[in-house]
Scaffold this motif. Sequence first.
Motif, mmCIF file in Angstrom:
data_model
loop_
_atom_site.group_PDB
_atom_site.id
_atom_site.type_symbol
_atom_site.label_atom_id
_atom_site.label_comp_id
_atom_site.label_asym_id
_atom_site.label_seq_id
_atom_site.Cartn_x
_atom_site.Cartn_y
_atom_site.Cartn_z
ATOM 1 N N PHE A 41 0.839 -1.386 -0.183
ATOM 2 C CA PHE A 41 0.185 0.152 0.057
ATOM 3 C C PHE A 41 1.108 1.415 0.092
ATOM 4 O O PHE A 41 0.444 1.773 -1.235
ATOM 5 N N LEU A 42 2.081 1.194 0.967
ATOM 6 C CA LEU A 42 2.559 1.938 0.896
ATOM 7 C C LEU A 42 3.293 2.360 -0.470
ATOM 8 O O LEU A 42 3.593 3.818 -0.985
ATOM 9 N N SER A 43 3.968 1.855 -0.645
ATOM 10 C CA SER A 43 4.487 1.952 -1.880
ATOM 11 C C SER A 43 3.753 2.713 -3.259
ATOM 12 O O SER A 43 4.561 3.136 -4.351
ATOM 13 N N GLU A 44 2.642 1.947 -3.215
ATOM 14 C CA GLU A 44 1.915 2.354 -4.539
ATOM 15 C C GLU A 44 1.384 3.866 -4.178
ATOM 16 O O GLU A 44 1.225 4.866 -5.177
ATOM 17 N N ILE A 45 1.046 4.186 -2.864
ATOM 18 C CA ILE A 45 0.895 5.594 -2.545
ATOM 19 C C ILE A 45 1.960 6.569 -3.000
ATOM 20 O O ILE A 45 1.368 8.069 -3.525
ATOM 21 N N PHE A 46 3.087 5.893 -2.365
ATOM 22 C CA PHE A 46 4.412 6.463 -2.795
ATOM 23 C C PHE A 46 4.455 7.322 -3.809
ATOM 24 O O PHE A 46 4.931 7.815 -4.999
ATOM 25 N N SER A 47 4.328 5.833 -4.711
ATOM 26 C CA SER A 47 4.927 6.558 -6.050
ATOM 27 C C SER A 47 3.548 6.894 -7.025
ATOM 28 O O SER A 47 3.852 7.585 -7.895
ATOM 29 N N MET A 48 2.429 6.905 -6.334
ATOM 30 C CA MET A 48 0.757 7.806 -7.438
ATOM 31 C C MET A 48 1.908 9.082 -6.466
ATOM 32 O O MET A 48 1.118 10.140 -7.463
ATOM 33 N N PHE A 49 2.081 9.240 -5.715
ATOM 34 C CA PHE A 49 2.575 10.814 -5.126
ATOM 35 C C PHE A 49 3.346 11.412 -6.096
ATOM 36 O O PHE A 49 3.446 12.668 -6.642
ATOM 37 N N CYS A 50 4.899 10.719 -6.653
ATOM 38 C CA CYS A 50 5.827 10.469 -6.914
ATOM 39 C C CYS A 50 5.587 11.020 -8.680
ATOM 40 O O CYS A 50 5.677 12.213 -9.002
ATOM 41 N N ASP A 117 12.500 26.612 -7.216
ATOM 42 C CA ASP A 117 13.553 26.266 -6.465
ATOM 43 C C ASP A 117 13.716 25.445 -5.195
ATOM 44 O O ASP A 117 13.588 23.865 -5.156
ATOM 45 N N LYS A 118 12.383 26.362 -3.979
ATOM 46 C CA LYS A 118 12.672 25.648 -2.971
ATOM 47 C C LYS A 118 11.286 24.061 -2.841
ATOM 48 O O LYS A 118 12.273 22.929 -1.780
ATOM 49 N N VAL A 119 9.763 24.550 -3.177
ATOM 50 C CA VAL A 119 8.965 23.316 -3.858
ATOM 51 C C VAL A 119 10.128 22.180 -3.974
ATOM 52 O O VAL A 119 9.803 20.830 -3.970
ATOM 53 N N LYS A 120 10.993 22.708 -4.869
ATOM 54 C CA LYS A 120 11.196 21.243 -6.178
ATOM 55 C C LYS A 120 12.475 20.692 -5.347
ATOM 56 O O LYS A 120 13.354 19.213 -5.186
ATOM 57 N N ARG A 121 13.522 21.370 -4.614
ATOM 58 C CA ARG A 121 14.540 21.028 -3.355
ATOM 59 C C ARG A 121 13.813 19.941 -2.571
ATOM 60 O O ARG A 121 13.443 18.798 -1.959
ATOM 61 N N GLU A 122 12.292 20.399 -2.028
ATOM 62 C CA GLU A 122 11.457 19.516 -0.785
ATOM 63 C C GLU A 122 11.531 18.514 -1.538
ATOM 64 O O GLU A 122 11.393 17.107 -1.015
ATOM 65 N N TYR A 123 10.669 18.230 -2.267
ATOM 66 C CA TYR A 123 10.266 17.130 -3.356
ATOM 67 C C TYR A 123 10.927 16.449 -3.574
ATOM 68 O O TYR A 123 10.571 14.857 -3.249
ATOM 69 N N CYS A 124 12.490 16.437 -3.583
ATOM 70 C CA CYS A 124 13.762 15.534 -3.696
ATOM 71 C C CYS A 124 13.574 14.963 -2.271
ATOM 72 O O CYS A 124 13.839 13.941 -2.342
ATOM 73 N N ILE A 125 13.767 16.042 -1.484
ATOM 74 C CA ILE A 125 13.821 14.829 0.260
ATOM 75 C C ILE A 125 13.283 14.419 -0.005
ATOM 76 O O ILE A 125 13.311 13.516 0.716
ATOM 77 N N LEU A 126 11.630 14.958 0.267
ATOM 78 C CA LEU A 126 10.556 13.743 0.708
ATOM 79 C C LEU A 126 10.721 12.626 -0.473
ATOM 80 O O LEU A 126 10.438 11.541 0.135
ATOM 81 N N ARG A 127 10.376 12.539 -1.651
ATOM 82 C CA ARG A 127 10.718 11.882 -2.472
ATOM 83 C C ARG A 127 11.998 10.660 -1.547
ATOM 84 O O ARG A 127 11.456 9.265 -1.347
ATOM 85 N N ASP A 128 12.822 10.721 -1.424
ATOM 86 C CA ASP A 128 13.850 10.273 -1.133
ATOM 87 C C ASP A 128 14.006 9.950 -0.178
ATOM 88 O O ASP A 128 14.155 8.600 0.617
ATOM 89 N N ASN A 129 13.052 9.810 0.853
ATOM 90 C CA ASN A 129 12.841 9.434 2.531
ATOM 91 C C ASN A 129 11.867 8.593 1.987
ATOM 92 O O ASN A 129 10.937 7.383 2.613
ATOM 93 N N LEU A 130 10.648 9.201 1.371
ATOM 94 C CA LEU A 130 9.529 8.503 0.993
ATOM 95 C C LEU A 130 10.165 6.727 0.439
ATOM 96 O O LEU A 130 9.476 5.494 0.758
ATOM 97 N N THR A 131 10.632 7.112 -0.847
ATOM 98 C CA THR A 131 11.732 5.811 -1.202
ATOM 99 C C THR A 131 12.143 4.916 -0.177
ATOM 100 O O THR A 131 12.089 4.221 -0.691
#
Length: 150
Positions: A41-50, A117-131
């Motif tokens: 479930f988590l992997s699927e949710i994270f994948s959809m979010f990304c 730029d901040k949105v993109k940085r925070e996205y990368c951080i969040l994506r890496d954490n969720l991954t």
Amino acid sequence: MVGTDLRQQLMNYIQSSHEQGILDEAFDRVKNLENDGNPQFLSEIFSMFCHDAENGIAELTRFLGEPVIDYENVSAFAHQLKGSSSSVGGHRMVLACCELRQASNNKMKEGSFEAFDKVKREYCILRDNLTYIAQMEKTILTNEARRRRQ
């Protein structure tokens, strides 16, 4: 024993992400929805979010790259990204999206660029954490299944 160590390592990582403001209580609610019937479930949710976030960032890149910025569309996509981020518990990304939305609502070109730029940085951080969390969960589930078969 190894499974317990991995679970503890995962819990510590999630706690650290909370302490850094990367994740909030919405993440915990999503994580609590996962069960034995749907262990992915988590992997699927994270994948959809990304997927959705990357599409939103691509659209924002396009809108902010135009000679005349369509601030209404920038604001709309920032709002959409904020909602997606909020749904997975991405606290700092939500805040960055709010900053972008505010700058675009005020038609502040430089402020919009900085916030984006901040949105993109925070996205990368969040994506890496969720991954990382999803990978840890998968490893734990694989190890548990292996032990049950033995």
